[in-house]
Scaffold this motif. Structure first.
Motif, short mmCIF file in Angstrom:
data_model
loop_
_atom_site.label_atom_id
_atom_site.label_comp_id
_atom_site.label_asym_id
_atom_site.label_seq_id
_atom_site.Cartn_x
_atom_site.Cartn_y
_atom_site.Cartn_z
N GLY A 32 0.78 -1.23 0.00
CA GLY A 32 0.00 0.00 0.00
C GLY A 32 0.81 1.28 0.00
O GLY A 32 0.24 2.37 0.05
N GLU A 33 2.15 1.18 -0.06
CA GLU A 33 3.01 2.37 -0.04
C GLU A 33 2.98 3.05 -1.40
O GLU A 33 3.39 2.47 -2.41
N MET A 34 2.51 4.32 -1.44
CA MET A 34 2.31 5.03 -2.70
C MET A 34 3.60 5.23 -3.49
O MET A 34 3.67 4.94 -4.69
N GLU A 35 4.65 5.77 -2.83
CA GLU A 35 5.90 6.06 -3.56
C GLU A 35 6.55 4.78 -4.07
O GLU A 35 7.09 4.74 -5.18
N ALA A 36 6.51 3.71 -3.26
CA ALA A 36 7.08 2.43 -3.70
C ALA A 36 6.29 1.87 -4.87
O ALA A 36 6.86 1.27 -5.80
N ALA A 37 4.97 2.07 -4.86
CA ALA A 37 4.13 1.60 -5.97
C ALA A 37 4.45 2.37 -7.25
O ALA A 37 4.47 1.78 -8.35
N ILE A 38 4.73 3.67 -7.13
CA ILE A 38 5.12 4.46 -8.30
C ILE A 38 6.42 3.92 -8.89
O ILE A 38 6.53 3.73 -10.11
N ASP A 39 7.39 3.64 -8.03
CA ASP A 39 8.67 3.07 -8.50
C ASP A 39 8.46 1.71 -9.16
O ASP A 39 9.08 1.39 -10.17
N TRP A 40 7.57 0.90 -8.58
CA TRP A 40 7.29 -0.43 -9.12
C TRP A 40 6.71 -0.32 -10.53
O TRP A 40 7.11 -1.04 -11.45
N LEU A 41 5.77 0.60 -10.72
CA LEU A 41 5.18 0.80 -12.05
C LEU A 41 6.21 1.30 -13.05
O LEU A 41 6.22 0.88 -14.21
N ARG A 42 7.10 2.20 -12.61
CA ARG A 42 8.16 2.69 -13.50
C ARG A 42 9.08 1.56 -13.90
O ARG A 42 9.49 1.44 -15.07
N ALA A 43 9.45 0.71 -12.92
CA ALA A 43 10.35 -0.40 -13.20
C ALA A 43 9.73 -1.38 -14.19
O ALA A 43 10.44 -1.98 -15.02
N LYS A 44 8.41 -1.54 -14.11
CA LYS A 44 7.72 -2.45 -15.03
C LYS A 44 7.37 -1.78 -16.35
O LYS A 44 6.80 -2.41 -17.24
N GLY A 45 7.70 -0.50 -16.47
CA GLY A 45 7.39 0.22 -17.70
C GLY A 45 5.92 0.52 -17.85
O GLY A 45 5.43 0.75 -18.96
N LEU A 46 5.19 0.56 -16.74
CA LEU A 46 3.74 0.76 -16.78
C LEU A 46 3.30 2.17 -16.46
O LEU A 46 2.12 2.50 -16.54
N SER A 47 4.24 3.01 -16.05
CA SER A 47 3.90 4.39 -15.72
C SER A 47 3.93 5.23 -16.98
O SER A 47 4.92 5.23 -17.72
N ALA A 48 2.86 5.93 -17.25
CA ALA A 48 2.78 6.72 -18.48
C ALA A 48 3.78 7.86 -18.47
O ALA A 48 4.31 8.24 -19.51
N ALA A 49 4.03 8.44 -17.31
CA ALA A 49 4.98 9.55 -17.23
C ALA A 49 5.45 9.69 -15.79
O ALA A 49 4.68 10.08 -14.92
N ALA A 50 6.71 9.35 -15.57
CA ALA A 50 7.25 9.37 -14.21
C ALA A 50 7.14 10.75 -13.58
O ALA A 50 6.93 10.89 -12.38
N LYS A 51 7.27 11.79 -14.40
CA LYS A 51 7.27 13.15 -13.84
C LYS A 51 5.90 13.55 -13.30
O LYS A 51 5.78 14.53 -12.57
N LYS A 52 4.83 12.78 -13.64
CA LYS A 52 3.53 13.10 -13.09
C LYS A 52 3.51 12.91 -11.58
O LYS A 52 2.68 13.49 -10.89
#
Length: 314
Positions: A32-52
Motif C-alpha cells: 500500500g506504499e504510494m511512492e514504492a508503488a510508483i517506483d514499481w510501475l516505473r520499473a515495469k514500464g507501466l507508468s505513463a509519465a514518471a514526472k507526473k
C-alpha cells in the motif's frame, strides 16, 4: 497485506497514468506504499509519465528580483489563480522578493522582517488574507550571489514584470562585459526553465536519488532475463544516462538539442576573450511538490443534502 482502497488506486492512476488493475497490483505488491508503488510501475514500464508523480497543483506566483550581483526568488501561494491577478497580492510578492535580497532564503526570518509601511512580512500577509478573503502563504525563498559577474533572472509565463509561474536565477562568475553575461545568462535560464535540471553537475545529484534510480534500473534490467554481468552493465549505463540528462552542465542545450550546456558556456567565454564559469542556478516552479486537494462536487452536494435530513420529493 495492507488494505488497498479505491481512493489509493485512484490517486496512483492520476499520478502515473497507469491502468487501474496495474495500479491495484502495484499497491498490493508494495504493502500500500504510494511512492514504492510508483517506483514499481516505473520499473515495469507501466507508468505513463514518471514526472507526473511530482506534478504541480498550487496557485499563486513566483517573484524574481536582481540588484547588482545578487538575485532572489520567492514563492507565495494562494488558493486560486484568480488571486494571482490581484494587485494587492502581486505587490506583496514583489516586496517579499525584494526583502529576500536583504534577509536571505530563511522563510521564518523573512516573515519576521519589517514590511514597507509598517509591521512584519507575516503580519502583512495575514492582513492580505483578511482583505482578499483567501488563504495565502509565503512558501520558500532562495538567493544567489556572485563576487564578480552576473546573476540573471528569467520568469516564464509572466503575468507582470518579475512575476510568473516559473522563476529562474543563473549565476555566472566572470569579468566579461555585462551585456555578454546577461544574454548568456538569459539563454541558460530559459533552458533551465524548460529542461528542469536537478543539479549543476552530475556529482551534485543527491545520493538518495541516485540509489532510487539504481533500484528502478535494476528491476528493469532483471526483466530482460539477461545474465547478471550484463544486467549490471545495463544498470550502470542507465545511471550514466540519468546523470547526464539531469545535470545542467551535461544537458543538451534546448536551442539546438545537440550542444552540452558546458560547451555553450565555453564558446561564449572564447568569444568574450575571458573565462566564464556557470557556478549555480535556482529554479522555482509554482506549487511543485504540493498535491492539490481534489474536490468532489457531487459528493459535497450529497453530503450537504444528507446533513439537511431533507426527504426526497415524490
Amino acid at each position: 497485506m495492507a488494505d488497498i482502497t479505491a481512493a489509493s488506486v485512484k490517486e496512483l492512476r492520476e499520478r502515473t497514468g497507469a491502468g487501474m488493475m496495474d495500479c491495484k497490483k502495484a499497491l498490493a505488491e508494495n504493502n500500500g506504499e504510494m511512492e514504492a508503488a510508483i517506483d514499481w510501475l516505473r520499473a515495469k514500464g507501466l507508468s505513463a509519465a514518471a514526472k507526473k508523480a511530482g506534478r504541480t497543483a498550487s496557485e499563486g506566483l513566483i517573484g524574481a528580483v536582481v540588484e547588482g550581483n545578487r538575485g532572489a526568488l520567492v514563492e507565495v501561494n494562494s488558493e486560486t489563480d484568480f488571486v494571482a491577478k490581484n494587485d494587492i497580492f502581486q505587490d506583496f510578492v514583489r516586496n517579499a522578493a525584494q526583502l529576500a535580497l536583504q534577509h536571505g532564503s530563511d522563510v521564518e526570518a523573512l516573515g519576521a522582517a519589517q514590511y514597507p509601511g509598517g509591521g512584519t512580512v507575516q503580519e502583512k500577509l495575514t492582513d492580505n488574507i483578511a482583505k482578499i478573503g483567501e488563504n495565502q502563504s509565503l512558501r520558500r525563498a532562495a538567493v544567489l550571489e556572485v563576487g564578480e559577474g552576473a546573476v540573471v533572472p528569467y520568469v516564464h509565463n509572466q503575468v507582470a514584470p518579475g512575476l510568473g509561474k516559473i522563476g529562474v536565477l543563473v549565476a555566472l562568475d566572470s569579468a566579461a562585459p555585462g551585456e555578454t553575461l546577461n544574454e548568456l545568462g538569459r539563454q541558460i535560464a530559459q533552458h533551465v526553465a524548460a529542461a528542469h535540471p536537478l543539479a549543476l553537475a552530475a556529482d551534485d545529484l543527491p545520493s538518495d536519488l541516485i540509489e532510487r534510480e539504481r533500484g528502478i534500473a535494476m528491476e528493469k534490467a532483471k526483466e530482460s532475463g539477461k545474465p547478471q554481468n550484463i544486467v549490471e552493465k545495463m544498470v550502470e549505463g542507465g545511471l550514466a544516462k540519468f546523470r547526464k540528462e539531469n545535470a545542467l552542465l551535461t544537458q543538451l542545450f534546448v536551442r539546438d538539442n545537440k550542444t552540452p550546456v558546458a560547451e555553450v558556456v565555453a564558446s561564449a567565454a572564447k568569444q568574450a576573450g575571458t573565462g566564464i564559469q556557470l557556478i549555480g542556478f535556482v529554479r522555482f516552479q509554482l506549487g511543485e511538490g504540493i498535491e492539490k486537494k481534489q474536490e468532489d462536487f457531487a459528493a459535497e452536494v450529497a453530503a450537504a443534502a444528507g446533513a439537511s435530513k431533507a426527504e426526497p420529493v415524490a
